[in-house]
Design a protein around this motif. Structure first.
Motif, PDB file in Angstrom:
ATOM      1  N   ALA A  93     -13.480  13.272  38.028  1.00  0.00           N
ATOM      2  CA  ALA A  93     -13.293  13.337  36.572  1.00  0.00           C
ATOM      3  C   ALA A  93     -12.547  14.600  36.154  1.00  0.00           C
ATOM      4  O   ALA A  93     -12.657  15.651  36.786  1.00  0.00           O
ATOM      5  N   ASP A  94     -11.791  14.475  35.072  1.00  0.00           N
ATOM      6  CA  ASP A  94     -11.150  15.624  34.438  1.00  0.00           C
ATOM      7  C   ASP A  94     -11.556  15.751  32.975  1.00  0.00           C
ATOM      8  O   ASP A  94     -11.066  16.640  32.282  1.00  0.00           O
ATOM      9  N   GLY A  95     -12.440  14.888  32.538  1.00  0.00           N
ATOM     10  CA  GLY A  95     -12.943  14.965  31.177  1.00  0.00           C
ATOM     11  C   GLY A  95     -14.375  14.477  31.111  1.00  0.00           C
ATOM     12  O   GLY A  95     -14.820  13.683  31.953  1.00  0.00           O
ATOM     13  N   LEU A  96     -15.101  14.970  30.122  1.00  0.00           N
ATOM     14  CA  LEU A  96     -16.504  14.621  29.918  1.00  0.00           C
ATOM     15  C   LEU A  96     -16.710  14.296  28.442  1.00  0.00           C
ATOM     16  O   LEU A  96     -16.215  15.020  27.573  1.00  0.00           O
ATOM     17  N   ILE A  97     -17.439  13.222  28.153  1.00  0.00           N
ATOM     18  CA  ILE A  97     -17.796  12.918  26.768  1.00  0.00           C
ATOM     19  C   ILE A  97     -19.281  12.584  26.708  1.00  0.00           C
ATOM     20  O   ILE A  97     -19.850  12.039  27.659  1.00  0.00           O
ATOM     21  N   PRO A 101     -27.766  15.594  22.937  1.00  0.00           N
ATOM     22  CA  PRO A 101     -27.988  17.002  22.604  1.00  0.00           C
ATOM     23  C   PRO A 101     -28.570  17.827  23.745  1.00  0.00           C
ATOM     24  O   PRO A 101     -28.527  19.056  23.699  1.00  0.00           O
ATOM     25  N   GLY A 102     -29.086  17.175  24.770  1.00  0.00           N
ATOM     26  CA  GLY A 102     -29.655  17.909  25.898  1.00  0.00           C
ATOM     27  C   GLY A 102     -28.652  18.271  26.967  1.00  0.00           C
ATOM     28  O   GLY A 102     -29.028  18.721  28.053  1.00  0.00           O
ATOM     29  N   VAL A 103     -27.369  18.101  26.670  1.00  0.00           N
ATOM     30  CA  VAL A 103     -26.313  18.300  27.661  1.00  0.00           C
ATOM     31  C   VAL A 103     -25.345  19.387  27.206  1.00  0.00           C
ATOM     32  O   VAL A 103     -24.941  19.423  26.043  1.00  0.00           O
ATOM     33  N   SER A 104     -24.967  20.253  28.132  1.00  0.00           N
ATOM     34  CA  SER A 104     -23.896  21.221  27.902  1.00  0.00           C
ATOM     35  C   SER A 104     -22.727  20.859  28.808  1.00  0.00           C
ATOM     36  O   SER A 104     -22.897  20.708  30.022  1.00  0.00           O
ATOM     37  N   LEU A 105     -21.550  20.706  28.229  1.00  0.00           N
ATOM     38  CA  LEU A 105     -20.354  20.372  28.992  1.00  0.00           C
ATOM     39  C   LEU A 105     -19.623  21.643  29.407  1.00  0.00           C
ATOM     40  O   LEU A 105     -19.547  22.604  28.637  1.00  0.00           O
ATOM     41  N   GLY A 106     -19.067  21.638  30.625  1.00  0.00           N
ATOM     42  CA  GLY A 106     -18.317  22.791  31.105  1.00  0.00           C
ATOM     43  C   GLY A 106     -17.044  22.382  31.819  1.00  0.00           C
ATOM     44  O   GLY A 106     -17.047  21.441  32.616  1.00  0.00           O
ATOM     45  N   ILE A 107     -15.957  23.073  31.515  1.00  0.00           N
ATOM     46  CA  ILE A 107     -14.672  22.869  32.187  1.00  0.00           C
ATOM     47  C   ILE A 107     -14.121  24.244  32.572  1.00  0.00           C
ATOM     48  O   ILE A 107     -14.115  25.170  31.754  1.00  0.00           O
ATOM     49  N   TYR A 108     -13.661  24.361  33.823  1.00  0.00           N
ATOM     50  CA  TYR A 108     -13.094  25.614  34.320  1.00  0.00           C
ATOM     51  C   TYR A 108     -11.567  25.562  34.275  1.00  0.00           C
ATOM     52  O   TYR A 108     -10.970  24.560  34.677  1.00  0.00           O
ATOM     53  N   VAL A 109     -10.943  26.642  33.812  1.00  0.00           N
ATOM     54  CA  VAL A 109      -9.481  26.675  33.735  1.00  0.00           C
ATOM     55  C   VAL A 109      -8.944  28.059  34.092  1.00  0.00           C
ATOM     56  O   VAL A 109      -9.635  29.067  33.927  1.00  0.00           O
ATOM     57  N   ALA A 110      -7.706  28.075  34.581  1.00  0.00           N
ATOM     58  CA  ALA A 110      -7.016  29.342  34.848  1.00  0.00           C
ATOM     59  C   ALA A 110      -5.521  29.112  34.693  1.00  0.00           C
ATOM     60  O   ALA A 110      -4.763  29.344  35.614  1.00  0.00           O
ATOM     61  N   ASP A 111      -5.103  28.642  33.586  1.00  0.00           N
ATOM     62  CA  ASP A 111      -3.743  28.310  33.146  1.00  0.00           C
ATOM     63  C   ASP A 111      -3.709  26.930  32.508  1.00  0.00           C
ATOM     64  O   ASP A 111      -2.989  26.720  31.543  1.00  0.00           O
ATOM     65  N   ASP A 119     -16.610  15.085  17.119  1.00  0.00           N
ATOM     66  CA  ASP A 119     -16.684  14.109  16.027  1.00  0.00           C
ATOM     67  C   ASP A 119     -17.853  14.497  15.128  1.00  0.00           C
ATOM     68  O   ASP A 119     -19.017  14.269  15.479  1.00  0.00           O
ATOM     69  N   PRO A 120     -17.587  15.107  13.975  1.00  0.00           N
ATOM     70  CA  PRO A 120     -18.671  15.534  13.093  1.00  0.00           C
ATOM     71  C   PRO A 120     -19.355  14.388  12.360  1.00  0.00           C
ATOM     72  O   PRO A 120     -20.404  14.596  11.746  1.00  0.00           O
ATOM     73  N   VAL A 121     -18.791  13.192  12.436  1.00  0.00           N
ATOM     74  CA  VAL A 121     -19.392  12.029  11.784  1.00  0.00           C
ATOM     75  C   VAL A 121     -20.377  11.341  12.726  1.00  0.00           C
ATOM     76  O   VAL A 121     -21.546  11.122  12.390  1.00  0.00           O
ATOM     77  N   ARG A 122     -19.921  11.007  13.913  1.00  0.00           N
ATOM     78  CA  ARG A 122     -20.765  10.330  14.903  1.00  0.00           C
ATOM     79  C   ARG A 122     -21.587  11.292  15.750  1.00  0.00           C
ATOM     80  O   ARG A 122     -22.420  10.870  16.548  1.00  0.00           O
ATOM     81  N   ARG A 123     -21.331  12.576  15.617  1.00  0.00           N
ATOM     82  CA  ARG A 123     -22.037  13.608  16.377  1.00  0.00           C
ATOM     83  C   ARG A 123     -21.941  13.370  17.885  1.00  0.00           C
ATOM     84  O   ARG A 123     -22.937  13.268  18.599  1.00  0.00           O
ATOM     85  N   CYS A 124     -20.719  13.295  18.340  1.00  0.00           N
ATOM     86  CA  CYS A 124     -20.448  13.214  19.768  1.00  0.00           C
ATOM     87  C   CYS A 124     -19.290  14.152  20.066  1.00  0.00           C
ATOM     88  O   CYS A 124     -18.618  14.635  19.149  1.00  0.00           O
ATOM     89  N   LEU A 125     -19.068  14.417  21.336  1.00  0.00           N
ATOM     90  CA  LEU A 125     -18.046  15.396  21.675  1.00  0.00           C
ATOM     91  C   LEU A 125     -17.507  15.177  23.079  1.00  0.00           C
ATOM     92  O   LEU A 125     -18.039  14.398  23.861  1.00  0.00           O
ATOM     93  N   GLY A 126     -16.412  15.878  23.364  1.00  0.00           N
ATOM     94  CA  GLY A 126     -15.796  15.783  24.675  1.00  0.00           C
ATOM     95  C   GLY A 126     -15.123  17.090  25.051  1.00  0.00           C
ATOM     96  O   GLY A 126     -14.804  17.916  24.190  1.00  0.00           O
ATOM     97  N   LEU A 127     -14.934  17.264  26.346  1.00  0.00           N
ATOM     98  CA  LEU A 127     -14.255  18.444  26.869  1.00  0.00           C
ATOM     99  C   LEU A 127     -13.360  17.977  28.006  1.00  0.00           C
ATOM    100  O   LEU A 127     -13.815  17.266  28.906  1.00  0.00           O
ATOM    101  N   VAL A 128     -12.086  18.365  27.953  1.00  0.00           N
ATOM    102  CA  VAL A 128     -11.082  17.817  28.866  1.00  0.00           C
ATOM    103  C   VAL A 128     -10.294  18.934  29.533  1.00  0.00           C
ATOM    104  O   VAL A 128      -9.926  19.924  28.884  1.00  0.00           O
ATOM    105  N   HIS A 129     -10.015  18.755  30.824  1.00  0.00           N
ATOM    106  CA  HIS A 129      -9.125  19.631  31.583  1.00  0.00           C
ATOM    107  C   HIS A 129      -7.748  18.983  31.601  1.00  0.00           C
ATOM    108  O   HIS A 129      -7.584  17.870  32.092  1.00  0.00           O
ATOM    109  N   SER A 130      -6.749  19.671  31.039  1.00  0.00           N
ATOM    110  CA  SER A 130      -5.414  19.079  30.969  1.00  0.00           C
ATOM    111  C   SER A 130      -4.344  20.139  31.205  1.00  0.00           C
ATOM    112  O   SER A 130      -4.104  20.996  30.353  1.00  0.00           O
TER     113      SER A 130
END
Length: 226
Positions: A93-97, A101-111, A119-130
């Protein structure tokens, strides 16, 4: 706060657009002072682990399941629908959605760019490495599609934030601007990019290219508040 904790806290960056969302915790962990990371990725992350763990605790994320992605420069998006399934690295995977609320997402980057999606309406979120390859594969667009399909998000409601990443003239293409275009093409109206270049400020950021691949990784963090 101890002197060391105070030093670690100096590595934390926050984005105004995400600070406005009361139910979200986020941070971008820049270069950690005093840690030798002039080595390969695995060894560098091992040396940074204690500092990153301490900062997650400082941010109130220490008790949450910590989910990361393998980051293979692909376009696979992992869907996390329970906290119990989140405490590991999602292979391929390169992205997480998530909407958990019991989950913390993490992505590592160096460039490469860490792209935050909220999404402030549905209260969901994602973090992507691109980076270059992930942007060519439209990984951020696939994450937006994943939020739509799994959590009912409407792209117009999303807030997208780009992290510092490498940019011209230190890199031959401007993939950050392409990420912005892709997000807008997907229907996102609120796209934020501070325009900071990792290779331009080695005192503040790690840069894979500028440091010839022997360097550490910044850590992007995103979670829903309990």
């Amino acid at each position: 706060m101890s002197a060391r904790a105070g030093e670690l806290a100096k590595a934390l960056e926050f984005f105004p657009a995400l600070n406005e969302i009361a139910f979200v915790r986020h941070a971008f962990v820049a270069r950690i002072p005093g840690i030798d990371v002039a080595t390969d990725r695995a060894a560098a992350l091992a040396r940074l682990e204690a500092a990153h763990r301490a900062l997650r605790a400082e941010l109130g994320l220490g008790e949450k399941s910590f989910a990361t992605a393998e980051q293979v420069h692909g376009d696979k998006i992992a869907v996390i629908d329970s906290a119990a399934s989140a405490q590991h690295c999602f292979k391929g995977a390169d992205g997480l959605i998530t909407d958990q609320p019991g989950v913390s997402l993490g992505i590592y980057v160096a460039d490469c760019c860490a792209v935050y999606l909220v999404d402030p309406v549905r209260r969901c979120l994602g973090l992507v490495h691109s980076g270059k390859k992930g942007t060519e594969l439209a990984t951020v667009e696939k994450a937006i599609q994943g939020l739509q399909e799994n959590f009912g998000s409407a792209p117009r409601d999303l807030i997208v934030q780009l992290s510092p990443c490498i940019r011209p003239p230190h890199y031959e293409i401007d993939f950050a601007s392409e990420i912005v275009r892709q997000a807008r093409r997907a229907g996102v109206e609120q796209v934020h990019d501070g325009g900071l270049c990792t290779a331009s400020d080695l005192a503040r950021y790690y840069s894979y290219r500028a440091e010839k691949a022997r360097t550490g990784r910044m850590l992007a963090l995103l979670a829903l508040r309990d």
